[in-house]
Design a protein around this motif. Structure first.
Motif, short mmCIF file in Angstrom:
data_model
loop_
_atom_site.label_atom_id
_atom_site.label_comp_id
_atom_site.label_asym_id
_atom_site.label_seq_id
_atom_site.Cartn_x
_atom_site.Cartn_y
_atom_site.Cartn_z
N LEU A 153 0.83 -1.21 0.00
CA LEU A 153 0.00 0.00 0.00
C LEU A 153 0.86 1.25 0.00
CD1 LEU A 153 -2.92 -1.01 2.41
CD2 LEU A 153 -2.59 -1.51 -0.03
N SER A 154 1.96 1.22 0.75
CA SER A 154 2.86 2.37 0.76
C SER A 154 3.51 2.57 -0.60
CB SER A 154 3.95 2.18 1.82
OG SER A 154 3.40 2.20 3.13
N LEU A 155 3.85 1.47 -1.28
CA LEU A 155 4.46 1.57 -2.60
C LEU A 155 3.53 2.27 -3.57
CD1 LEU A 155 6.84 0.69 -4.49
CD2 LEU A 155 5.51 -1.34 -5.00
N ILE A 156 2.26 1.86 -3.58
CA ILE A 156 1.30 2.51 -4.48
C ILE A 156 1.08 3.95 -4.07
CG2 ILE A 156 -1.07 2.47 -5.34
CD1 ILE A 156 -1.09 -0.55 -4.90
N PHE A 157 0.94 4.19 -2.77
CA PHE A 157 0.69 5.55 -2.29
C PHE A 157 1.82 6.49 -2.68
CE2 PHE A 157 1.24 8.87 0.92
CZ PHE A 157 0.01 9.49 0.84
N ASP A 158 3.06 6.07 -2.47
CA ASP A 158 4.20 6.93 -2.80
C ASP A 158 4.26 7.21 -4.30
OD1 ASP A 158 4.88 6.92 -0.15
OD2 ASP A 158 6.46 5.41 -0.34
N GLU A 159 3.93 6.21 -5.11
CA GLU A 159 3.89 6.42 -6.56
C GLU A 159 2.82 7.44 -6.92
OE1 GLU A 159 3.50 3.79 -10.69
OE2 GLU A 159 2.98 2.89 -8.76
N GLN A 193 -1.84 2.28 6.46
CA GLN A 193 -1.35 1.58 7.65
C GLN A 193 -1.91 0.16 7.74
OE1 GLN A 193 -2.26 4.11 11.00
NE2 GLN A 193 -1.27 5.89 10.09
N LYS A 194 -3.00 -0.09 7.01
CA LYS A 194 -3.59 -1.43 7.02
C LYS A 194 -2.76 -2.44 6.25
CE LYS A 194 -8.28 0.45 7.41
NZ LYS A 194 -9.62 0.58 6.77
N LEU A 290 -8.80 -4.49 0.89
CA LEU A 290 -7.80 -3.54 1.35
C LEU A 290 -7.05 -2.88 0.19
CD1 LEU A 290 -6.32 -5.65 4.29
CD2 LEU A 290 -7.82 -3.67 4.48
N LYS A 291 -6.86 -3.62 -0.88
CA LYS A 291 -6.05 -3.13 -1.99
C LYS A 291 -6.84 -2.24 -2.96
CE LYS A 291 -2.37 -4.47 -2.71
NZ LYS A 291 -1.91 -5.57 -3.55
N PHE A 292 -8.15 -2.48 -3.08
CA PHE A 292 -8.92 -1.87 -4.17
C PHE A 292 -8.82 -0.34 -4.21
CE2 PHE A 292 -12.25 -1.18 -7.19
CZ PHE A 292 -12.29 -2.35 -7.93
N PRO A 293 -9.03 0.39 -3.10
CA PRO A 293 -8.97 1.86 -3.22
C PRO A 293 -7.60 2.37 -3.63
CG PRO A 293 -9.09 1.19 -0.92
CD PRO A 293 -9.37 -0.03 -1.73
#
Length: 345
Positions: A153-159, A193-194, A290-293
Motif C-alpha cells: 500500500l505504501s508503494l502505491i501511495f508513494d507512486e 497503515q492497514k 484492502l487493496k482496491f482503493p
C-alpha cells in the motif's frame, strides 16, 4: 527523427532496415525467412510492428518510454516474459537488443498471437484462468529481477503522490478536483497503515499490474486467453491484478463495461477454481478489499498526470482515444463515485 512526424511511420523504416542488417545468430529463424513489416499497434510507451513471412509471424516491439523509471525497460520486460514462458498464457520472447546502435531504442521480438481483445461479457472465465496460471508461475530467487511490493500500500501511495504532483502543480488543474484529490490522498495516507495485513501474511507472485481488455488476446477457436503486455510487472500480491482487472478505470479504458456485483463474484469464483491454495482462496476477498482503493488511486493519479502531459508535452506519442478517455476520467463526479464509498466506510 523529423520534428512533427509520426514516430510510428518513422520507426517503420528503421525496423525494416534493422531486420536486413542485424546478425541473427541468437535467433536464426529471422535469417532463414524473408519478412514484410507492417504497423500492428501503438501505445503510450511502445510501438509494435508485425513481421510476416510465408510461414511465421512475430511482433517487433520498439520501446519509447517507461512507467517504472527503468533505463533498461525493454530488458525488464524480456526477462519477465522469460520467467513466464512455461505458463503457456504469455507471448514467448525470442530476441532482445538494448544496445541502441541500429535503433536508438530498446527492441524486443516475441511471439505473435492471433485473436481479438477480451470481451468482458463472454471472456471472464478465460481471463480468470490465465491470471491464476500466471500467479502460480514458479520463479527461482536467483532469476527474479522484479520490483518487489514489500510494502504494497505504501508503494502505491508513494507512486501516486509523485504522479499527483504533476496535476497539483499545474495551472491547468481544476481547483475542485485538486481539492478532492488532496482529500483522497490524505485518507489514503492513513489507510495505508492497514498494509500490516499483507506484511503478516505475504503471498508473492508475478503480477502484471496493467490489465485492460486490449492487453489480453482471446482466440476462441483455440479456446485460449493470453496476457500479452508486460511493461510494468512486479513481484507482489495477486490482489493487485484482481483489483486492477475489476476496476472501472480499467474496464472503461477501452470499453463501456463496468463490473456488476454478479460478474465480479463470477470472476473471483472462476479464479479460485484455478487456484490450488486453500489459504489464498480463503483470504482473497480481504486482500482485495484492502487493496482496491489504492489501485483506484493509482489509476486516477496516472490519469491526472497524463491529462496534463497531453496538453503540455509536444514530443510524447498522442493517442486521440486516450485523450478522450482522460477527459472522461478527470470529471469530479466520476472521481467522487470512485472514492467516497471507501472514505465513508
Amino acid at each position: 527523427m523529423a520534428p512533427g512526424a509520426d514516430p510510428f511511420d518513422q520507426y517503420l523504416v528503421l525496423v525494416r532496415r534493422y531486420i536486413e542488417e542485424q546478425c541473427w545468430n541468437q535467433f536464426p529463424a529471422m535469417a532463414e525467412r524473408k519478412f514484410t513489416v507492417a504497423p500492428l499497434a501503438r501505445g503510450e510507451y511502445n510501438l509494435n510492428y508485425l513481421l510476416n513471412s510465408a510461414d511465421a509471424r512475430f511482433v517487433f516491439r520498439v520501446n519509447m518510454g517507461t512507467q517504472i523509471g527503468r533505463e533498461d525497460q525493454i530488458l525488464y520486460e524480456y526477462k519477465t516474459l522469460r520467467l513466464l514462458k512455461s505458463t503457456g498464457v504469455t507471448p514467448v520472447p525470442f530476441f532482445v537488443d538494448d544496445s541502441r546502435r541500429r535503433i536508438d531504442r530498446g527492441i524486443l521480438i516475441m511471439e505473435y498471437l492471433p485473436g481479438c481483445p477480451l470481451d468482458y461479457h463472454i471472456d471472464l472465465a478465460g481471463a480468470a484462468r490465465s491470471l491464476a496460471v500466471v500467479h502460480q508461475a514458479d520463479v527461482d530467487d536467483a532469476d527474479n529481477h522484479l520490483i518487489v511490493e514489500q510494502q504494497p500500500l505504501s508503494l502505491i501511495f508513494d507512486e501516486c503522490v509523485g504522479l499527483l504532483k504533476t496535476y497539483f502543480n499545474s495551472d491547468l488543474a481544476d481547483a475542485d478536483i485538486r481539492s478532492f484529490l488532496c482529500d483522497v490522498a490524505a485518507w489514503a495516507e492513513t489507510a495505508k497503515q492497514k498494509e500490516h495485513y499483507f506484511l503478516a501474511d505475504p503471498w508473492y507472485c508475478i503480477v502484471n499490474t496493467e490489465l485492460n481488455s486490449k492487453n489480453f488476446i482471446v482466440n476462441r477457436s483455440r479456446q485460449t486467453t493470453h496476457l500479452i503486455d508486460w511493461e510494468m510487472p512486479r513481484w507482489g500480491d495477486p490482489s493487485t491484478d484482481l483489483c486492477h482487472f475489476c476496476s472501472p478505470l480499467t474496464t472503461l479504458w477501452k470499453t463501456s463495461y463496468r463490473f456488476s456485483p454478479e460478474d465480479s463474484n463470477f470472476f473471483i469464483r472462476e479464479y479460485k477454481k484455478n487456484c490450488p491454495s486453500v489459504h489464498l482462496q480463503d483470504t482473497l476477498e480481504e486482500r482485495m478489499r484492502l487493496k482496491f482503493p489504492f489501485v483506484l488511486l493509482r489509476g486516477i493519479s496516472w490519469s491526472a498526470m497524463a491529462w496534463i502531459a497531453y496538453q503540455t508535452e509536444q514530443n510524447m506519442m498522442h493517442n486521440p482515444d486516450t485523450r478522450k478517455k482522460l477527459d472522461e476520467y478527470l470529471d469530479l463526479r466520476f472521481i467522487r463515485c470512485l472514492f467516497e464509498p471507501f472514505m465513508k466506510s
